[in-house]
Write a protein that holds these residues in place. Structure first.
Motif, PDB file in Angstrom:
ATOM      1  N   UNK A  10       0.851  -1.192   0.000  1.00  0.00           N
ATOM      2  CA  UNK A  10       0.000   0.000   0.000  1.00  0.00           C
ATOM      3  C   UNK A  10       0.880   1.232   0.000  1.00  0.00           C
ATOM      4  N   UNK A  11       0.673   2.085  -1.004  1.00  0.00           N
ATOM      5  CA  UNK A  11       1.468   3.297  -1.165  1.00  0.00           C
ATOM      6  C   UNK A  11       0.568   4.529  -1.230  1.00  0.00           C
ATOM      7  N   UNK A  12       1.021   5.670  -0.680  1.00  0.00           N
ATOM      8  CA  UNK A  12       0.264   6.917  -0.822  1.00  0.00           C
ATOM      9  C   UNK A  12       0.575   7.646  -2.128  1.00  0.00           C
ATOM     10  N   UNK A  13       1.316   6.992  -3.010  1.00  0.00           N
ATOM     11  CA  UNK A  13       1.569   7.472  -4.371  1.00  0.00           C
ATOM     12  C   UNK A  13       1.118   6.383  -5.334  1.00  0.00           C
ATOM     13  N   UNK A  29      -2.769   1.814  -4.359  1.00  0.00           N
ATOM     14  CA  UNK A  29      -2.743   3.229  -3.975  1.00  0.00           C
ATOM     15  C   UNK A  29      -3.780   3.495  -2.891  1.00  0.00           C
ATOM     16  N   UNK A  30      -3.302   3.984  -1.747  1.00  0.00           N
ATOM     17  CA  UNK A  30      -4.219   4.407  -0.689  1.00  0.00           C
ATOM     18  C   UNK A  30      -3.637   5.624   0.014  1.00  0.00           C
ATOM     19  N   UNK A  31      -4.367   6.730  -0.066  1.00  0.00           N
ATOM     20  CA  UNK A  31      -3.914   7.973   0.544  1.00  0.00           C
ATOM     21  C   UNK A  31      -4.813   8.375   1.705  1.00  0.00           C
ATOM     22  N   UNK A  32      -5.395   7.371   2.370  1.00  0.00           N
ATOM     23  CA  UNK A  32      -6.175   7.653   3.566  1.00  0.00           C
ATOM     24  C   UNK A  32      -7.657   7.835   3.325  1.00  0.00           C
ATOM     25  N   UNK A  33      -8.156   7.513   2.151  1.00  0.00           N
ATOM     26  CA  UNK A  33      -9.576   7.660   1.851  1.00  0.00           C
ATOM     27  C   UNK A  33     -10.429   6.684   2.654  1.00  0.00           C
ATOM     28  N   UNK A  34     -11.756   6.862   2.591  1.00  0.00           N
ATOM     29  CA  UNK A  34     -12.646   6.015   3.401  1.00  0.00           C
ATOM     30  C   UNK A  34     -12.625   4.547   3.014  1.00  0.00           C
ATOM     31  N   UNK A  35     -12.349   4.236   1.739  1.00  0.00           N
ATOM     32  CA  UNK A  35     -12.352   2.849   1.285  1.00  0.00           C
ATOM     33  C   UNK A  35     -10.924   2.345   1.120  1.00  0.00           C
ATOM     34  N   UNK A  46       3.221  -1.556   4.261  1.00  0.00           N
ATOM     35  CA  UNK A  46       2.267  -0.449   4.360  1.00  0.00           C
ATOM     36  C   UNK A  46       3.030   0.857   4.521  1.00  0.00           C
ATOM     37  N   UNK A  47       2.966   1.709   3.487  1.00  0.00           N
ATOM     38  CA  UNK A  47       3.529   3.060   3.567  1.00  0.00           C
ATOM     39  C   UNK A  47       2.412   3.995   4.016  1.00  0.00           C
ATOM     40  N   UNK A  48       2.575   4.578   5.181  1.00  0.00           N
ATOM     41  CA  UNK A  48       1.518   5.338   5.838  1.00  0.00           C
ATOM     42  C   UNK A  48       1.240   6.635   5.072  1.00  0.00           C
ATOM     43  N   UNK A  49      -0.018   6.960   4.797  1.00  0.00           N
ATOM     44  CA  UNK A  49      -0.335   8.237   4.143  1.00  0.00           C
ATOM     45  C   UNK A  49       0.257   9.408   4.925  1.00  0.00           C
ATOM     46  N   UNK A  50       0.678  10.410   4.196  1.00  0.00           N
ATOM     47  CA  UNK A  50       1.381  11.547   4.800  1.00  0.00           C
ATOM     48  C   UNK A  50       0.400  12.631   5.232  1.00  0.00           C
ATOM     49  N   UNK A  51       0.572  13.091   6.465  1.00  0.00           N
ATOM     50  CA  UNK A  51      -0.191  14.208   7.012  1.00  0.00           C
ATOM     51  C   UNK A  51      -1.696  13.944   7.028  1.00  0.00           C
ATOM     52  N   UNK A  52      -2.067  12.717   7.354  1.00  0.00           N
ATOM     53  CA  UNK A  52      -3.488  12.366   7.435  1.00  0.00           C
ATOM     54  C   UNK A  52      -3.952  12.147   8.870  1.00  0.00           C
ATOM     55  N   UNK A  53      -3.058  12.279   9.833  1.00  0.00           N
ATOM     56  CA  UNK A  53      -3.443  12.151  11.226  1.00  0.00           C
ATOM     57  C   UNK A  53      -3.337  10.736  11.745  1.00  0.00           C
ATOM     58  N   UNK A  67       1.082  -8.412   7.623  1.00  0.00           N
ATOM     59  CA  UNK A  67       1.983  -7.265   7.513  1.00  0.00           C
ATOM     60  C   UNK A  67       3.392  -7.594   7.991  1.00  0.00           C
ATOM     61  N   UNK A  68       4.382  -7.096   7.254  1.00  0.00           N
ATOM     62  CA  UNK A  68       5.785  -7.232   7.640  1.00  0.00           C
ATOM     63  C   UNK A  68       6.439  -5.890   7.951  1.00  0.00           C
ATOM     64  N   UNK A  69       5.979  -4.810   7.248  1.00  0.00           N
ATOM     65  CA  UNK A  69       6.652  -3.512   7.371  1.00  0.00           C
ATOM     66  C   UNK A  69       5.630  -2.392   7.416  1.00  0.00           C
ATOM     67  N   UNK A  70       5.824  -1.464   8.358  1.00  0.00           N
ATOM     68  CA  UNK A  70       5.128  -0.178   8.348  1.00  0.00           C
ATOM     69  C   UNK A  70       6.183   0.888   8.092  1.00  0.00           C
ATOM     70  N   UNK A  71       6.028   1.623   7.009  1.00  0.00           N
ATOM     71  CA  UNK A  71       6.969   2.673   6.632  1.00  0.00           C
ATOM     72  C   UNK A  71       6.276   4.020   6.743  1.00  0.00           C
TER      73      UNK A  71
END
Length: 316
Positions: A10-13, A29-35, A46-53, A67-71
């Motif tokens: 999962x990438x925020x790009x 692609x997931x940038x923190x949306x509801x789905x 899992x690359x955490x979305x940026x500036x989403x709280x 899951x193996x990695x949280x980046x």
């Protein structure tokens, strides 16, 4: 062990926005949306979305059973630590060391110079068509204390070099020696604070640094000292800081606050001698290429089964 070809990432790009991604992974692609973009149970990286709280950042954790990695794409990981207990054993949590140094150090110097040279007053003077001439403090000949001497603290010192500071003193969790000189431990702060003209906070937020800048810390600062916070808001006791600001004894420049965002009506907005910026230390044009390079490099290591960089902790 190398990543399975069926592993989801999962990438925020979007995949085509990042050069150098390894083949054999399923990029979502997931940038923190509801789905969610796919079943969280299939996500391995899992690359955490940026500036989403914090709430958005950790929302999929409990369902990420493979899951193996949280980046994170932040230097600090405090916004995801609340969700760490819900992760399975063996998950590596990595921060974004190398991504934010340039931007955050730039802002730290901007806040120092703007505060010392009276720039906020000049802006207000321009708004009211007032010519506010006079003598203002310079950074030259000042003693600067950097509290939190990791990658960002070191980058701040890089940018202080041309400004003819009298002395730069470094403080971190533990003592060590660098090419520039010694790094003092936190327990030496009481003796170091009285000599500082400018104190720059660039620490992570953890149990050792939460509330570090309390009434006792602030009382040790000399009259006229400038406190600059580009770390995290809760590193500073807001009530204690307000008392010092309202007395006029010290000044401050804050990119981060507690609470944050700073709500309307909060006394910090109009406290004397304070400059507030809205937590923009890392969010500049320099972020995007560095974040994408980090993700490509980490995923290349992940796909090859090689050790990752910037591992902050591994879950039990």
């Amino acid at each position: 062990m190398s990543a399975e070809v069926t592993a989801d990432v999962w990438l925020p790009f979007r995949e085509d926005e990042i050069s150098g991604l390894p083949e054999g992974l399923n990029y979502r692609f997931w940038d923190g949306g509801p789905d969610f973009p796919a079943d969280p149970a299939a996500c391995a990286f899992y690359a955490v979305p940026y500036m989403k709280g914090a709430a958005v950042s950790v929302r999929p954790f409990a369902e990420m059973t493979s899951l193996s990695v949280v980046q994170t794409l932040t230097a600090g990981v405090d916004h995801v630590q609340g969700g760490v207990p819900s992760l399975r054993s063996g998950v590596r949590l990595c921060n974004a060391r190398g991504v934010h140094e340039a931007s955050t150090a730039e802002l730290a110097l901007t806040l120092v110079l703007a505060s010392l040279r009276g720039v906020p007053g000049f802006v207000r003077g321009q708004d009211s068509e007032e010519w506010r001439s006079g003598f203002y403090p310079a950074l030259a000949d000042k003693n600067v204390l950097i509290v939190g001497y990791g990658a960002i603290g070191s980058a701040i010192e890089d940018r202080l070099a041309p400004f003819e500071c009298a002395r730069v003193v470094r403080v971190a969790r533990s003592a060590r020696t660098t090419a520039r000189g010694p790094v003092h431990p936190f327990d030496e702060l009481p003796a170091l604070l009285p000599d500082a003209d400018v104190v720059i906070l660039s620490t992570p937020l953890n149990e050792a640094t939460r509330g570090l800048v309390d009434a006792e810390f602030l009382a040790r600062l000399k009259d006229g000292a400038l406190l600059v916070n580009v770390a995290r808001g809760p590193v500073v006791d807001t009530k204690a800081l307000l008392a010092e600001l309202e007395s006029g004894r010290i000044t401050a420049a804050l990119d981060v606050t507690d609470p944050e965002p700073l709500p309307q009506g909060h006394p910090l907005w109009h406290a004397p001698g304070v400059l507030v910026s809205p937590h923009v230390g890392g969010s500049t044009s320099a972020f995007w290429p560095r974040a994408k390079r980090l993700l490509a490099a980490q995923l290349t290591r992940f796909a090859a089964g090689e050790p990752l960089e910037n591992v902050v902790l591994t879950t039990d």
